[in-house]
Design an enzyme around this catalytic site. Structure first.
Site, PDB file in Angstrom:
ATOM      1  N   ARG A  69       0.828  -1.205   0.000  1.00 49.23           N
ATOM      2  CA  ARG A  69       0.000   0.000   0.000  1.00 49.23           C
ATOM      3  C   ARG A  69       0.863   1.255   0.000  1.00 49.23           C
ATOM      4  NH1 ARG A  69      -3.071   2.916   4.296  1.00 49.23           N
ATOM      5  NH2 ARG A  69      -4.898   3.849   3.304  1.00 49.23           N
ATOM      6  N   HIS A  73       0.664   4.162  -2.869  1.00 47.07           N
ATOM      7  CA  HIS A  73       0.323   5.541  -2.524  1.00 47.07           C
ATOM      8  C   HIS A  73       1.453   6.511  -2.859  1.00 47.07           C
ATOM      9  CE1 HIS A  73      -3.422   5.106   0.203  1.00 47.07           C
ATOM     10  NE2 HIS A  73      -3.372   4.119  -0.676  1.00 47.07           N
ATOM     11  N   VAL A  77       0.787   9.224  -6.670  1.00 44.76           N
ATOM     12  CA  VAL A  77       0.813  10.673  -6.421  1.00 44.76           C
ATOM     13  C   VAL A  77       2.119  11.248  -6.969  1.00 44.76           C
ATOM     14  CG1 VAL A  77       0.710  12.500  -4.691  1.00 44.76           C
ATOM     15  CG2 VAL A  77      -0.577  10.373  -4.337  1.00 44.76           C
ATOM     16  N   SER A  83       8.246  10.468  -2.358  1.00 44.44           N
ATOM     17  CA  SER A  83       7.720  11.660  -1.676  1.00 44.44           C
ATOM     18  C   SER A  83       6.804  11.308  -0.513  1.00 44.44           C
ATOM     19  CB  SER A  83       6.990  12.568  -2.670  1.00 44.44           C
ATOM     20  OG  SER A  83       5.959  11.870  -3.334  1.00 44.44           O
ATOM     21  N   ASN A 101      -4.059   8.568   3.853  1.00 43.28           N
ATOM     22  CA  ASN A 101      -2.807   8.123   4.469  1.00 43.28           C
ATOM     23  C   ASN A 101      -2.762   8.319   5.979  1.00 43.28           C
ATOM     24  OD1 ASN A 101      -1.833   7.519   1.909  1.00 43.28           O
ATOM     25  ND2 ASN A 101      -0.802   9.490   1.661  1.00 43.28           N
ATOM     26  N   HIS A 200      -5.396  -6.413  -2.899  1.00 44.90           N
ATOM     27  CA  HIS A 200      -6.231  -6.524  -1.712  1.00 44.90           C
ATOM     28  C   HIS A 200      -6.477  -7.974  -1.305  1.00 44.90           C
ATOM     29  CE1 HIS A 200      -8.096  -2.219  -2.152  1.00 44.90           C
ATOM     30  NE2 HIS A 200      -6.847  -2.208  -1.731  1.00 44.90           N
TER      31      HIS A 200
END
Length: 333
Positions: A69, A73, A77, A83, A101, A200
């Protein structure tokens, strides 16, 4: 919900070759990335990352899903630039504070530990972004998933944006069309949506991310009529209708909680997908057909997942003189 194991050998695929994408099978994501990028400059890199991930998952089996995850994420982005790992400063309010987050993203300490060990062996050579990409490969493999060559040579970003994360991270409450658009904006496609959603198959979700399905699905105070009744009963015991249960955890795949397999897709067919965004894959003919195929052919899912992960890892990468090699993944040099 935590689970500790002392021996992970049963999680590793028995026949390595069936799950391995060799050098010739790697999808090209950038002419400047190469899976042998650090072979001369940091020859023990893979071993250091593997040992760090192995140790982390040995202490907390949930960590495999958490690293997966964390990687997604980061990449979704503004590209795979590390980052998401940056702490806030007086000048930066970063991705860690984003709605998707905050108080849920995990694995930062694992990357910190691996980075510390790599800095001892190869100072200022390996980017935090590449460490995260290698770590997620090891995590998926240790959970029983595929193994793929990771194209390397990324550099780290020097800023992070909470606003960008809020806008670009797919939400479990969004319609499938919106989620698909967020993927296609990154150069991914509908197939990648279905395949990467298969991640998932491991991990947990907080009750707040699916409570609407249990108590007030359509504004009438009724549960989601498509939700399997047995699953509904179980989820009600985990997530009572009170704010204090919002952070309680339920497994995304209750059949094989910690094993990376294709059961996630079988769950969708049986109306036992946990998140609305997961079950929504069955509402579109194209995505539903893909779900059926991955439910039927486990090796197809593993192969395509590896391919999509390589594709994801090439989104918005910094190379050459762009960005920097951060010495500490939490702060800009």
């Amino acid at each position: 919900m935590e689970k500790t194991i002392s021996n992970l050998s049963f999680l590793v695929p028995i026949v390595f070759g069936l799950f391995f994408l060799g050098h010739n099978d790697v999808v090209s994501v950038s002419g400047q990335l190469d899976n042998k990028f650090y072979d001369n400059k940091c020859p023990n890199l893979t071993r250091i990352v593997r040992n760090g991930v192995w140790s982390a998952i040995s202490n907390d089996t949930r960590m495999a899903a958490s690293l997966l995850r964390l990687h997604f994420h980061d990449c979704i982005v503004n590209g795979c630039d590390g980052s998401v790992l940056l702490d806030d400063t007086n000048n930066i309010r970063g991705e860690k504070n984003a709605l998707g987050n905050r108080n849920s993203l995990r694995g930062f300490e694992v990357i910190d530990t691996i980075k510390t060990n790599i800095e001892k062996a190869c100072p200022s050579i390996v980017s935090c972004s590449d460490i995260l990409n290698l770590a997620v490969r090891e995590a998926v493999y240790l959970a029983g998933g595929p193994y793929w060559n990771v194209p390397l040579g990324r550099r780290d970003g020097v800023t992070s944006s909470e606003a960008s994360a809020n806008a670009e991270i797919p939400s479990p409450f969004e319609p499938l069309a919106n989620i698909t658009t967020k993927f296609t904006n990154k150069g991914l496609n509908v197939k990648d949506v279905v395949v990467l959603s298969g991640g998932h198959t491991i991990g947990f979700a907080q009750c707040v991310t699916f409570k609407q399905r249990l108590f007030d699905f359509d504004g009438s105070g009724n549960p989601d009529p498509t939700l399997d009744l047995s699953l509904l009963s179980n989820l009600l015991s985990i997530c009572p209708n009170q704010a204090s249960s919002d952070t309680n955890l339920a497994p995304l795949d209750p059949v094989s909680i910690f094993k990376f397999d294709n059961i996630y897709y079988k769950n969708l067919i049986n109306n036992t997908g946990l998140l609305m965004s997961d079950q929504a894959l069955m509402t579109d003919n194209t995505t539903a057909s893909m779900v059926q195929n991955y439910a039927r052919y486990p090796y197809l899912f593993l192969k395509d997942f590896a391919t999509s992960m390589v594709k994801l890892s090439g989104v918005g990468v910094l190379t050459g003189q762009d960005g920097q090699i951060r010495k500490n993944c939490r702060v800009v040099n």
